[in-house]
Design a protein around this motif. Sequence first.
Motif, short mmCIF file in Angstrom:
data_model
loop_
_atom_site.label_atom_id
_atom_site.label_comp_id
_atom_site.label_asym_id
_atom_site.label_seq_id
_atom_site.Cartn_x
_atom_site.Cartn_y
_atom_site.Cartn_z
N SER A 46 6.52 -0.41 -10.71
CA SER A 46 5.23 -0.60 -11.39
C SER A 46 5.00 0.44 -12.47
CB SER A 46 4.09 -0.54 -10.37
OG SER A 46 4.21 -1.55 -9.40
N GLY B 85 0.57 -4.59 -13.10
CA GLY B 85 -0.53 -3.65 -12.98
C GLY B 85 -1.47 -3.67 -14.16
N HIS C 261 0.81 3.00 -11.05
CA HIS C 261 0.93 3.19 -9.61
C HIS C 261 -0.23 2.54 -8.88
CE1 HIS C 261 1.38 5.13 -5.70
NE2 HIS C 261 2.61 5.44 -6.06
N ALA C 262 0.05 2.07 -7.68
CA ALA C 262 -0.97 1.37 -6.88
C ALA C 262 -2.22 2.21 -6.66
CB ALA C 262 -0.38 0.96 -5.53
N ARG D 8 -4.56 1.45 -9.21
CA ARG D 8 -4.80 0.02 -9.46
C ARG D 8 -5.80 -0.61 -8.50
NH1 ARG D 8 -0.85 -2.58 -7.93
NH2 ARG D 8 0.99 -1.25 -7.68
N GLY E 258 1.37 -5.83 -6.78
CA GLY E 258 1.58 -5.25 -8.10
C GLY E 258 0.42 -5.34 -9.06
N SER F 193 4.80 0.23 -4.95
CA SER F 193 4.87 0.63 -6.37
C SER F 193 6.28 1.00 -6.77
CB SER F 193 3.92 1.81 -6.62
OG SER F 193 2.58 1.41 -6.53
#
Length: 410
Positions: free
Chosen positions: A258, A165, A261-262, A265, A187, A253
């Motif tokens: 990760s 990330g 967090h998505a 991202r 990711g 995530s």
Amino acid sequence: MEHQQQEHYQGEIDEIDPLSDPEEKRVLFATLDSFRQYRHAAHYNITHLRRQSFYSLPTTHMTLLSSPPFALPKTFDAVDAAIDANAAIADAVLAVALSTYGIPAENNDWRGKATPADMDKVRSTIRQLYRDWSAEGAAERAANFDPILSALDEAFAHVPLAKRGHLAVLVPGAGLGRLAFEICRAGYRVEGNEISYHQLMVSNWVLNNSREAGAFGLYPWALGFSNHVSRASQLQRVAVPDVVPGVVLDEASESLGSEVHAFERMSMSSGDFCVLYKGDEYREAFDAVTTCFFIDTAPNLIAYIETVLSCLKPGGVWINNGPLLWHFESGPQPGEKKGRGSLAQDNQGIGEAGSFELTDEEVVKLVEHMGFEIVQHTPLGPDTGYIQDPRSMLQNFYRPSFWVARKKEI
């Protein structure tokens, strides 16, 4: 300027308010109106005119074709129902877009603005949901996206999954957002870029407003009557979206562990790729740039390469997969017409005058000449369609060029 569209996805708005520039406003309003007109225009052009032609046939011919196994009037009725299903998607996209741009639905300023070209775009964009957001489109996505995702993972194999990330990936020509979504799912931090309001509105609708997988029925082939083996093929229904993006990203995530967090991202920018990403704000900002069915949209490929060079970190990778269907070869030349983003471009980017076309060999040599090392090059990849009905009597395939280039460290 960034704003939180929803908990799943962070979107970016142009630095220039599209409603403050007459040309931007015109294009935006024409796009909105094309979604509004989808239902009426499709019913008129696809079934109403066909009914007129059908009922002009000699009586004996019309009677024959009205009976089984042909039953053309029933086919027209079924196509009308399919149009209504597709139009439900268009209506949903429109509702979200009006809210996104702060335009009251009762405001009539944007109505009646769509051109025939806008209507063509809305039809093709809704059909593109088949490729990007249906289970049936998975084969096309795999052919086009999997090599890119694999090359990304190979380039950054030394980075633990939980730390991906912190790597920034740019996806120019992001379209309906599926490739950017898949990169985020893997990711990485990802920023999609798209110039088309049609594409932006649909991707925003899918990514930010999906609550249930398969909530909408899409009939991707219903509006065309040629090269069908059967009416069942023409009237194939697929469910969209095939996943709920926010749920999938949340699960990814967690499974990757990760550190970022998505939901933090993924972002999308709206505007001309060359104008936005040549600026100081994005200088050496990205670890990777991925282009899929994109570089042939360039009237001047050198400008695209310069932009990638500018925004890519030294040692960063540019991963490309796609054909060379040069978009300006047989159409209006750049500089001859106004288009999306005229104010923001200021005679730059895709709106600049001049264009040229290269072969794949020449493209690779140009990329090398301008500061990249070609790490991998497969000039003729596996056959792949692009929004292709696999049951159609007419099959169009590309054999895309795949290459990985690394920006030289000076």
